[in-house]
Design an enzyme around this catalytic site. Structure first.
Site, mmCIF file in Angstrom:
data_model
loop_
_atom_site.group_PDB
_atom_site.id
_atom_site.type_symbol
_atom_site.label_atom_id
_atom_site.label_comp_id
_atom_site.label_asym_id
_atom_site.label_seq_id
_atom_site.Cartn_x
_atom_site.Cartn_y
_atom_site.Cartn_z
ATOM 1 N N ARG A 25 -12.323 22.337 61.361
ATOM 2 C CA ARG A 25 -10.992 22.884 61.211
ATOM 3 C C ARG A 25 -10.718 24.417 61.037
ATOM 4 N NH1 ARG A 25 -9.000 19.397 56.325
ATOM 5 N NH2 ARG A 25 -10.967 20.132 55.622
ATOM 6 N N ASN A 44 -8.439 16.571 59.514
ATOM 7 C CA ASN A 44 -9.557 15.337 59.273
ATOM 8 C C ASN A 44 -8.720 13.923 59.491
ATOM 9 O OD1 ASN A 44 -11.613 17.086 59.486
ATOM 10 N ND2 ASN A 44 -12.186 16.953 57.500
#
Length: 97
Positions: A25, A44
């Site tokens: 990320r 996530n």
């Protein structure tokens, strides 16, 4: 394809593979900011995938999608599924969620 007057689009991508706990990320955010003109988030998911939502010029969204599918990502990407839509706005920048 639906595009607003600015030509901005919304890319939603789901990335499969070993993409959690590897900085995925963070690197996605860095790449989105580096490409420029993109806002959205990387998140996530409980099933191990990462969801990426990016809004901005179509060319910039394509560049981010190409990076998601490249060998330059952390971890291991087994596949990316994407859908395209109209930008909805509401994001100031690109963030990690």
């Amino acid at each position: 394809m639906n595009e607003d007057a600015h030509g901005d689009v919304r890319l939603t991508a789901w990335v499969r593979g070993r993409v959690q706990q590897v900085g995925f990320r963070w690197f996605t955010r860095e790449n989105a900011l580096g490409i420029g003109g993109l806002s959205g988030f990387a998140l996530n998911l409980d099933d191990g995938r990462v969801q990426v939502v990016a809004e901005g010029p179509r060319e910039n969204c394509h560049r981010l999608l190409e990076w998601l599918r490249s060998d330059d990502t952390p971890g291991r990407v087994d596949g990316v599924t994407e859908i395209w839509g109209t930008a909805r706005g509401g994001y100031d920048t690109f963030v990690i969620r």
